[in-house]
Every structure is written in structure tokens, then in C-alpha cells.
Scaffold this motif. Structure first.
Motif, PDB file in Angstrom:
ATOM      1  N   VAL A  45      23.704 -12.820 -13.567  1.00  0.00           N
ATOM      2  CA  VAL A  45      24.937 -12.113 -13.199  1.00  0.00           C
ATOM      3  C   VAL A  45      24.988 -11.860 -11.690  1.00  0.00           C
ATOM      4  CG1 VAL A  45      26.206  -9.944 -13.461  1.00  0.00           C
ATOM      5  CG2 VAL A  45      25.292 -11.102 -15.474  1.00  0.00           C
ATOM      6  N   ILE A  46      23.834 -11.523 -11.100  1.00  0.00           N
ATOM      7  CA  ILE A  46      23.818 -11.304  -9.643  1.00  0.00           C
ATOM      8  C   ILE A  46      24.241 -12.572  -8.912  1.00  0.00           C
ATOM      9  CG2 ILE A  46      22.321 -10.859  -7.648  1.00  0.00           C
ATOM     10  CD1 ILE A  46      20.646  -9.044  -9.481  1.00  0.00           C
ATOM     11  N   ALA A  47      23.632 -13.705  -9.302  1.00  0.00           N
ATOM     12  CA  ALA A  47      23.950 -14.969  -8.632  1.00  0.00           C
ATOM     13  C   ALA A  47      25.425 -15.339  -8.837  1.00  0.00           C
ATOM     14  CB  ALA A  47      23.055 -16.084  -9.157  1.00  0.00           C
TER      15      ALA A  47
ATOM     16  N   ALA B 159      18.829 -25.654  -1.354  1.00  0.00           N
ATOM     17  CA  ALA B 159      19.737 -24.812  -0.570  1.00  0.00           C
ATOM     18  C   ALA B 159      19.890 -25.356   0.845  1.00  0.00           C
ATOM     19  CB  ALA B 159      19.215 -23.378  -0.544  1.00  0.00           C
ATOM     20  N   LEU B 160      18.756 -25.738   1.469  1.00  0.00           N
ATOM     21  CA  LEU B 160      18.815 -26.288   2.828  1.00  0.00           C
ATOM     22  C   LEU B 160      19.606 -27.587   2.859  1.00  0.00           C
ATOM     23  CD1 LEU B 160      15.172 -25.623   4.120  1.00  0.00           C
ATOM     24  CD2 LEU B 160      17.290 -24.424   4.736  1.00  0.00           C
ATOM     25  N   LEU B 161      19.388 -28.419   1.840  1.00  0.00           N
ATOM     26  CA  LEU B 161      20.107 -29.697   1.785  1.00  0.00           C
ATOM     27  C   LEU B 161      21.618 -29.464   1.725  1.00  0.00           C
ATOM     28  CD1 LEU B 161      19.937 -32.770   1.600  1.00  0.00           C
ATOM     29  CD2 LEU B 161      19.719 -32.562  -0.873  1.00  0.00           C
ATOM     30  N   ALA B 162      22.027 -28.520   0.870  1.00  0.00           N
ATOM     31  CA  ALA B 162      23.463 -28.243   0.730  1.00  0.00           C
ATOM     32  C   ALA B 162      24.047 -27.729   2.044  1.00  0.00           C
ATOM     33  CB  ALA B 162      23.691 -27.229  -0.389  1.00  0.00           C
TER      34      ALA B 162
ATOM     35  N   LEU C  76      20.297 -20.882  -6.134  1.00  0.00           N
ATOM     36  CA  LEU C  76      20.442 -19.431  -6.030  1.00  0.00           C
ATOM     37  C   LEU C  76      19.737 -18.722  -7.190  1.00  0.00           C
ATOM     38  CD1 LEU C  76      21.667 -17.362  -4.201  1.00  0.00           C
ATOM     39  CD2 LEU C  76      23.833 -17.597  -5.385  1.00  0.00           C
ATOM     40  N   PHE C  77      19.915 -19.259  -8.398  1.00  0.00           N
ATOM     41  CA  PHE C  77      19.226 -18.689  -9.561  1.00  0.00           C
ATOM     42  C   PHE C  77      17.719 -18.675  -9.317  1.00  0.00           C
ATOM     43  CE2 PHE C  77      22.907 -20.415 -12.223  1.00  0.00           C
ATOM     44  CZ  PHE C  77      23.487 -19.172 -12.349  1.00  0.00           C
ATOM     45  N   SER C  78      17.191 -19.815  -8.867  1.00  0.00           N
ATOM     46  CA  SER C  78      15.739 -19.916  -8.694  1.00  0.00           C
ATOM     47  C   SER C  78      15.245 -19.062  -7.536  1.00  0.00           C
ATOM     48  CB  SER C  78      15.338 -21.378  -8.476  1.00  0.00           C
ATOM     49  OG  SER C  78      15.888 -22.189  -9.481  1.00  0.00           O
ATOM     50  N   LEU C  79      16.064 -18.940  -6.484  1.00  0.00           N
ATOM     51  CA  LEU C  79      15.663 -18.117  -5.336  1.00  0.00           C
ATOM     52  C   LEU C  79      15.561 -16.647  -5.718  1.00  0.00           C
ATOM     53  CD1 LEU C  79      17.798 -19.614  -2.408  1.00  0.00           C
ATOM     54  CD2 LEU C  79      15.317 -19.649  -2.609  1.00  0.00           C
ATOM     55  N   LEU C  80      16.390 -16.238  -6.690  1.00  0.00           N
ATOM     56  CA  LEU C  80      16.386 -14.827  -7.078  1.00  0.00           C
ATOM     57  C   LEU C  80      15.238 -14.490  -8.029  1.00  0.00           C
ATOM     58  CD1 LEU C  80      20.195 -14.152  -7.590  1.00  0.00           C
ATOM     59  CD2 LEU C  80      18.710 -13.071  -5.920  1.00  0.00           C
ATOM     60  N   LEU C  81      14.658 -15.519  -8.668  1.00  0.00           N
ATOM     61  CA  LEU C  81      13.625 -15.263  -9.687  1.00  0.00           C
ATOM     62  C   LEU C  81      12.489 -14.375  -9.194  1.00  0.00           C
ATOM     63  CD1 LEU C  81      13.347 -18.627 -11.666  1.00  0.00           C
ATOM     64  CD2 LEU C  81      14.382 -16.476 -12.375  1.00  0.00           C
ATOM     65  N   PRO C  82      11.893 -14.651  -8.011  1.00  0.00           N
ATOM     66  CA  PRO C  82      10.784 -13.784  -7.590  1.00  0.00           C
ATOM     67  C   PRO C  82      11.236 -12.356  -7.281  1.00  0.00           C
ATOM     68  CG  PRO C  82      11.015 -15.689  -6.128  1.00  0.00           C
ATOM     69  CD  PRO C  82      12.157 -15.723  -7.059  1.00  0.00           C
ATOM     70  N   VAL C  83      12.530 -12.183  -6.992  1.00  0.00           N
ATOM     71  CA  VAL C  83      13.022 -10.858  -6.621  1.00  0.00           C
ATOM     72  C   VAL C  83      13.437 -10.054  -7.852  1.00  0.00           C
ATOM     73  CG1 VAL C  83      14.600  -9.607  -5.116  1.00  0.00           C
ATOM     74  CG2 VAL C  83      13.859 -11.912  -4.502  1.00  0.00           C
ATOM     75  N   THR C  84      14.222 -10.669  -8.733  1.00  0.00           N
ATOM     76  CA  THR C  84      14.790  -9.907  -9.845  1.00  0.00           C
ATOM     77  C   THR C  84      14.265 -10.338 -11.206  1.00  0.00           C
ATOM     78  OG1 THR C  84      16.673 -11.417  -9.791  1.00  0.00           O
ATOM     79  CG2 THR C  84      16.931  -9.324  -8.653  1.00  0.00           C
ATOM     80  N   GLY C  85      13.398 -11.365 -11.245  1.00  0.00           N
ATOM     81  CA  GLY C  85      12.822 -11.786 -12.512  1.00  0.00           C
ATOM     82  C   GLY C  85      13.764 -12.633 -13.351  1.00  0.00           C
ATOM     83  N   ARG C  86      13.263 -13.127 -14.496  1.00  0.00           N
ATOM     84  CA  ARG C  86      14.092 -13.956 -15.352  1.00  0.00           C
ATOM     85  C   ARG C  86      14.974 -13.085 -16.242  1.00  0.00           C
ATOM     86  NH1 ARG C  86      12.594 -19.105 -15.860  1.00  0.00           N
ATOM     87  NH2 ARG C  86      13.403 -19.312 -17.966  1.00  0.00           N
ATOM     88  N   GLY C  87      16.211 -13.545 -16.466  1.00  0.00           N
ATOM     89  CA  GLY C  87      17.055 -12.809 -17.391  1.00  0.00           C
ATOM     90  C   GLY C  87      18.516 -12.805 -16.991  1.00  0.00           C
ATOM     91  N   THR C  88      19.311 -12.127 -17.843  1.00  0.00           N
ATOM     92  CA  THR C  88      20.756 -12.108 -17.629  1.00  0.00           C
ATOM     93  C   THR C  88      21.111 -11.446 -16.303  1.00  0.00           C
ATOM     94  OG1 THR C  88      20.927 -11.869 -20.013  1.00  0.00           O
ATOM     95  CG2 THR C  88      22.934 -11.545 -18.762  1.00  0.00           C
ATOM     96  N   ALA C  89      20.348 -10.402 -15.913  1.00  0.00           N
ATOM     97  CA  ALA C  89      20.672  -9.681 -14.680  1.00  0.00           C
ATOM     98  C   ALA C  89      20.671 -10.628 -13.490  1.00  0.00           C
ATOM     99  CB  ALA C  89      19.678  -8.543 -14.466  1.00  0.00           C
TER     100      ALA C  89
END
Lengths: 243, 268
Positions: B118-120, A210-213, B102-115
Motif C-alpha cells: 500500500v505504501i508503494a 530503479a537506476l536503469l529506469a 519500489l516494492f523490493s526497496l521497501l522490504l528492508p524498511v517496512t517488511g513483507r506484507g500488505t502495508a
């Protein structure tokens, strides 16, 4: 909905720690993480991205400028621009790995394919949008066609062209993240190989990408500012002020 | 047919076992995995139905949520112009973030899955849709606004009866761009732990036929959704305003194709 705030904070702290100091891999044995490895992977990602962007520019910019100058091939330029958005990144990378093989070459080709459409379309649109009166005036001053492109159309089209270049660069850098799938170890390695780097490695990879982008976007915005003719920038400011 | 499916299913799992006694050309082709096995793909197209539907679900949900949020933002900033730079900046930064990050950044917040996916993806669509609604509204001719006011319309009536209808072409253009890119980006939703065509590719990453079939389905989905939105707009806007951004080739036919091909791809 209550967010598990403490665990989220822990995750991010762990990810920051992963970036700055090495640790044992999840499977044991080797040391992973730390600034040295981070820099290695980031350098690789920047290297392939820059290469792909350069190739895409070399191919797409002349074609876009030429078509825009001639005023022909609009359907082609628009179709390429729209088709480019429909290319599924993962399928493209997997296709390259399966049919061409692993290495920098297939990755560069794949990234180039993603970079060409926005550059070509925006170059075409940018040139077409140049005031025809300005072009006529240039011709009246005795400029050759090449001079018209280089000294009138190109400078006036800089903002639109650079927007295309920025879109292309961001797409390329973003997709270079899945380079490990074609055997090029970029920052995406942290994200893809969760079995080696663990959840904190995945998050660290995401933060770094993200930072790189964002850095690339800022850098190219700066380049755009430098390339935009002073007169054009002043004129835009003036219209903004009166609007 | 079912028996054939049962024997073939493990092969397509990629690293899974190969069939020991290939009984027809299609099986051989998949076992060798040197080229695209068209025959096998036609026989086994049913295994791609579920991933396709999952993919479609993610895309539709993301674009619908994205439109709802972007529309609300656009209405909010319509009479409060000072909000526009802020909204544009925030959605622009979101758009710049690589989807996989973005997908990976959301993992600790919303967990793995379709939700999470969809958020990202929803956050992704905001920039394009919001920008196009704002552009569409500000491109409404001042004469049309004046005419509405002259008829005694309130701000609200002006918005819903004059400004928004006139902005439909730009709004739909934004929806088309957002939809097509979301179909493509959703292949990366595997990194959010979601299913769809990306998961199908990723889980059989060396299986050539699978890659080509999934890629083709994704592209076809983008084209079909794009065409549907185009047709919806054509029905919605019969009076169509003439606002050519680029002088195009003459003739109705070319004009139709230009509109079908979609909005010109330049970002302002």
C-alpha cells in the motif's frame, strides 16, 4: 514508529556489495552477483526493452500520426490509451508464458502491448493540438499532405509525442524486470529468485532496476530536448517567463 | 459442491497433485491445462473472491491515501507556487521508479506484507493526482476568481467555494487514471509479499484458467471503479464547464462516450 535503521543500512550495504563482488549462492555451489553478472542481466533487459520499444514505435506512431492528421478515430485513440493502463502487467506476462511459451518473442509481444497505448494516444493528441492555422498556412504554401505531417505537425507535436514515448519506455523497462517468468533472464532474476540470490540480491536487483529506469527517463528527456524545434523551445520559455 | 471444491482445490495449486480419477469434463480440462476451462472457472469462482477483495482493499487504500497526500500537497503549493516544481519533481521520480523495484526497496524498511504494497502504490498515485489537482486549480478562469473576490470572499472561501469546485473535472480525471493504473500495478504486489490477484496468478503461474480469470477480474475491477468515479463526477458536477481539450466528433452521444472513456491519456 522507530525504523530499524542499523539493519536497513546493513541491507543496503549488502546489496551494494552484491552488485560489485561475487558470492556463493544461497543454495551453495555457484557464484552469483558481481559486476559481470549484473552487466549480463542489465544488457539483456536493455536489449529486450529496446526491441519492444522499437516495434511499438513502428506500429503505433504511424497510426497515431495518421489518425491525428485526419482528425478521425478519437474514440479509438482515447479508448486504446485508457485500456492500456488497465492491462495487469503480471497477468499479461503470465498469459504469454502459459499460452505462447518462453523466450524473447513472447516477452517482446507483451512489452509491445504495454508500449503501444501511450505512444498512439499521445501521437494522436499531439498532432490534434497543433494550431490549425499553422497547418492551413503550410497548405497555402503548397505543401502536400505528407509534407504537412513531416514538416509542420510532427515537429510541433514533438513534446507531446515524446512524453508518450517516455511513458511507454518506462513501462517497458519496468515490466521487462519480470522477464524471467517468460524465461528471459533480466535484472528481475535477482528479485524473483530470492532462493538463489538472497535478500541482498533482491535489494540489489531493485536498486539496479530503479537506476536503469531513471537513466532511461533522463536519456529520453535529452532526446526530446534535441528533437524539439528551437522555435518551439524558445516560445515555451517565453510563455513561462511571462506566466 | 463442497466435495467438488475439496477435490479440485489441490489441482489448481499448479505444481500440486493431479486428481487420479477425473470424474467430469471440468476436472479433465484442469488436469490437462491446455486451454481456459470456462466450466471449471464458473464452478470455482468462489476461490477467487478472497484474492479479489484483497486486491480491491489495496487499491482503495492506496488511492484514498494518495489522494489525501496529493490534496494536501496541492493546497500547500497553491499559494506558494515556488513549491510546485519541487513537488512535481519528487512525485515524478517516484512515478518513474518501476513498481517492482519500489516494492523490493521497501522490504528492508517496512517488511513483507500488505502495508508495504500500500505504501508503494500510494507513492505511485501521487504524481498523477497531484498534477491533475494543480492543473485543475490553475485552469480556473480568472473571471471566476475575480467574481469571487468581488463578492468579498477570503482566500480560503475562494479556494473551497470557487476554485476547487471548478477543478473537480480535472481532479476526478486524475483519480480515474490513478485508480485504473493502481488496479493493474497491484498485481505486482506479490513482490512486496502482499496477496491479491497477483499472488493468485504468481502462485499458480502455469495454470492457464487461473491466469485468465485473475486477469479478467483485474480488468473488470478497473472498468467498474473507473465507471463509478465517472458517475460520481457526473452527480457532483451538474453545471459542467465546457473545456474540450481536443475537438471531438460532433454530437452529444459521442461526447458522452468520450467522457465515459475517460480523460485523454497525454501527460503534459
Amino acid at each position: 514508529m522507530t525504523l530499524p535503521l542499523a539493519s536497513v543500512v546493513d541491507s543496503f550495504t549488502g546489496a551494494i556489495d552484491f552488485i560489485f563482488s561475487t558470492r556463493e549462492a544461497v543454495g551453495g555451489g555457484v557464484q552469483v552477483g558481481g559486476l559481470e553478472q549484473v552487466w549480463d542481466l542489465m544488457a539483456k533487459q536493455i536489449e529486450v526493452s529496446a526491441l519492444a520499444l522499437a516495434v511499438a514505435l513502428a506500429l503505433a506512431l504511424p497510426i497515431g500520426l495518421y489518425l491525428g492528421h485526419r482528425g478521425t478515430g478519437e474514440l479509438l485513440a482515447v479508448a486504446i490509451g485508457n485500456a492500456g493502463r488497465a492491462i495487469p502487467e503480471l497477468a499479461l506476462i503470465a498469459f504469454m508464458a502459459a499460452f505462447i511459451g518462453l523466450g524473447v518473442f513472447p516477452l517482446t509481444i507483451a512489452l509491445m502491448v504495454l508500449g503501444i497505448p501511450p505512444i498512439l494516444t499521445n501521437a494522436f493528441v499531439g498532432i490534434r493540438q497543433v494550431d490549425r492555422d499553422a497547418v492551413e498556412a503550410a497548405r497555402g504554401m503548397g505543401m502536400t499532405e505528407l509534407e504537412v505531417i513531416r514538416r509542420v505537425e510532427l515537429p510541433l507535436a514533438v513534446p507531446t509525442i515524446m512524453t508518450g514515448v517516455r511513458t511507454a519506455a518506462i513501462n517497458i523497462v519496468a515490466t521487462a524486470t519480470i522477464g524471467p517468468l517468460v524465461g528471459v533472464v533480466t535484472l528481475g532474476d535477482f528479485i524473483i529468485n530470492v532462493n538463489v540470490y538472497g535478500d541482498e540480491g533482491v535489494l540489489a536487483g531493485a536498486i539496479l532496476v530503479a537506476l536503469l529506469a531513471l537513466a532511461v527517463e533522463l536519456l529520453l528527456a535529452g532526446v526530446q530536448r534535441l528533437l524539439t524545434p528551437r522555435g518551439l523551445a524558445l516560445q515555451r520559455e517565453a510563455t513561462r517567463a511571462t506566466a | 459442491m463442497l466435495v467438488a471444491l475439496a477435490t479440485l482445490a489441490p489441482i489448481a495449486q499448479g505444481s500440486g497433485g493431479f486428481v487420479r480419477e477425473p470424474d467430469d469434463a471440468a476436472t479433465n480440462c484442469v488436469a490437462e491445462n491446455t486451454t481456459v476451462c470456462v466450466g471449471w472457472a464458473i464452478d470455482n469462482i468462489d476461490r477467487y473472491v478472497t484474492p479479489t477483495l484483497q486486491h480491491l482493499e489495496m487499491v482503495v487504500l492506496s488511492v484514498v491515501f494518495g489522494f489525501a497526500i496529493a490534496f494536501a500537497m496541492a493546497l500547500l503549493s497553491h499559494r506558494r507556487r515556488w513549491l510546485v516544481p519541487g513537488f512535481t519533481g519528487v512525485t515524478g521520480v517516484l512515478y518513474t521508479l518501476p513498481s517492482i523495484a519500489l516494492f523490493s526497496l521497501l522490504l528492508p524498511v517496512t517488511g513483507r506484507g500488505t502495508a508495504t504494497a500500500v505504501i508503494a502504490l500510494t507513492l505511485y498515485t501521487l504524481q498523477i493526482i497531484y498534477r491533475n489537482i494543480v492543473t485543475g486549480l490553475s485552469n480556473v478562469p480568472g473571471e471566476a476568481r475575480d467574481a469571487g473576490r468581488g463578492m468579498g470572499m477570503t482566500d480560503r472561501q475562494l479556494l473551497w467555494r470557487v476554485e476547487l469546485p471548478l477543478a473537480v473535472p480535472e481532479i476526478v480525471a486524475g483519480l480515474r487514471i490513478a485508480t485504473v493504473s493502481t488496479v493493474a500495478i497491484a498485481t505486482l504486489a506479490i513482490f512486496a509479499g502482499a496477496g491479491g490477484l497477483g499472488a493468485e496468478i504468481y502462485n499458480n503461474i502455469t495454470f492457464k484458467t487461473g491466469i485468465v480469470v485473475c486477469g479478467a477480474i483485474a480488468i473488470a475491477m478497473a472498468i467498474v471503479l473507473d465507471a463509478l468515479l465517472f458517475l460520481a463526477q457526473a452527480r457532483l458536477v451538474r453545471w459542467r464547464r465546457q473545456t474540450p481539450t481536443v475537438a471531438g466528433p460532433p454530437g452529444r452521444f459521442a461526447g458522452f462516450f468520450r467522457r465515459l472513456l475517460g480523460p485523454i491519456g497525454a501527460r503534459p
